[in-house]
Every structure is written in structure tokens, then in C-alpha cells.
Scaffold this motif. Structure first.
Motif, PDB file in Angstrom:
ATOM      1  N   UNK A  96       0.792  -1.219   0.000  1.00  0.00           N
ATOM      2  CA  UNK A  96       0.000   0.000   0.000  1.00  0.00           C
ATOM      3  C   UNK A  96       0.825   1.269   0.000  1.00  0.00           C
ATOM      4  N   UNK A  97       2.097   1.184  -0.417  1.00  0.00           N
ATOM      5  CA  UNK A  97       2.968   2.352  -0.430  1.00  0.00           C
ATOM      6  C   UNK A  97       3.103   2.898  -1.847  1.00  0.00           C
ATOM      7  N   UNK A  98       3.274   4.208  -1.927  1.00  0.00           N
ATOM      8  CA  UNK A  98       3.483   4.861  -3.222  1.00  0.00           C
ATOM      9  C   UNK A  98       4.966   4.814  -3.569  1.00  0.00           C
ATOM     10  N   UNK A  99       5.288   5.194  -4.799  1.00  0.00           N
ATOM     11  CA  UNK A  99       6.678   5.219  -5.247  1.00  0.00           C
ATOM     12  C   UNK A  99       7.492   6.175  -4.375  1.00  0.00           C
ATOM     13  N   UNK A 100       6.926   7.348  -4.072  1.00  0.00           N
ATOM     14  CA  UNK A 100       7.664   8.322  -3.260  1.00  0.00           C
ATOM     15  C   UNK A 100       7.916   7.805  -1.846  1.00  0.00           C
ATOM     16  N   UNK A 108      14.264  -0.230  -3.163  1.00  0.00           N
ATOM     17  CA  UNK A 108      14.307  -0.339  -4.610  1.00  0.00           C
ATOM     18  C   UNK A 108      12.899  -0.171  -5.158  1.00  0.00           C
ATOM     19  N   UNK A 109      12.764   0.671  -6.180  1.00  0.00           N
ATOM     20  CA  UNK A 109      11.459   0.934  -6.772  1.00  0.00           C
ATOM     21  C   UNK A 109      11.333   0.120  -8.043  1.00  0.00           C
ATOM     22  N   UNK A 110      10.291  -0.714  -8.071  1.00  0.00           N
ATOM     23  CA  UNK A 110      10.024  -1.493  -9.275  1.00  0.00           C
ATOM     24  C   UNK A 110       8.642  -1.135  -9.772  1.00  0.00           C
ATOM     25  N   UNK A 111       8.388  -1.418 -11.013  1.00  0.00           N
ATOM     26  CA  UNK A 111       7.094  -1.098 -11.615  1.00  0.00           C
ATOM     27  C   UNK A 111       5.992  -1.876 -10.939  1.00  0.00           C
ATOM     28  N   UNK A 112       4.846  -1.220 -10.741  1.00  0.00           N
ATOM     29  CA  UNK A 112       3.690  -1.859 -10.103  1.00  0.00           C
ATOM     30  C   UNK A 112       2.876  -2.570 -11.136  1.00  0.00           C
TER      31      UNK A 112
END
Length: 112
Positions: A96-100, A108-112
Motif C-alpha cells: 500500500x505504499x506509493x513510489x515516493x 528499490x522501486x520497481x514497476x507496479x
């Protein structure tokens, strides 16, 4: 209005009031998820006992069994689909977290 409905609305309003306080919002409440899970399990068990104690429901299980199973499966599938679509629409990950929010934590940010 029925008293029980007023009680439900009052408890909801009390929860919103407590939850909206800055001192509560700023703290992490790791036990809250467990408490909600236990409360949900207790409510489901009580509902099961209530249904099991109803002779009319037990005697008609053969008639309503398949219909109830189909309705349950479609309700579950529809709920999962709706959650998945809303999560993607809002750009949330599985927690439930946003990219920011993920970037702020250094994850690490991966595509949702």
C-alpha cells in the motif's frame, strides 16, 4: 433510528476522532494489524455459530449450497479484481505504499 445503529455510528466516529489526532498518526502501531485480524476471526467464528444454530439454515443447506458456493467464488474474484485495479490506479505496491514512500525509505522501486 435503532440504538444499535447509533452505537455503530458512534463507535465509528470515536475511532475517526482518535485516529485523526496527530499524536496517534505520528506513531507506528504494529499491534493494530494483529488486533484487527483477531477481531475479524472472532466475528467470523461468532457468525458461524449463529448460522449453525439456525435450524432453517441447516435444513436448507442442500438447496442453497451450490448457489452459495458460486456467489462466494464470484464475490471473492470480484473483490480481488477490484483491489488489484484500484491498487494499480493509485500506483500502490502490495504493502500500500506509493513510489515516493518507497524512495523515501531507500527501497528499490520497481514497476507496479
Amino acid at each position: 433510528m435503532d440504538f444499535s445503529l447509533l452505537l455503530y455510528i458512534g463507535m465509528l466516529a470515536l475511532g475517526i476522532l482518535v485516529g485523526s489526532r496527530r499524536s496517534v498518526r505520528s506513531r507506528t502501531l504494529p499491534w493494530l494489524g494483529r488486533l484487527q485480524f483477531v477481531a475479524l476471526i472472532v466475528l467470523i467464528a461468532i457468525l458461524g455459530v449463529e448460522i449453525g444454530a439456525d435450524d432453517k439454515v441447516i435444513s436448507s443447506l442442500g438447496e442453497i449450497g451450490l448457489s452459495a458456493l458460486v456467489i462466494t467464488i464470484f464475490a471473492l474474484a470480484g473483490s480481488l479484481l477490484a483491489v488489484t485495479l484500484v491498487r494499480r490506479l493509485l500506483g500502490l505496491d502490495r504493502q500500500g505504499r506509493t513510489v515516493s514512500q518507497r524512495e523515501a525509505r531507500g527501497e528499490e522501486v520497481e514497476e507496479v
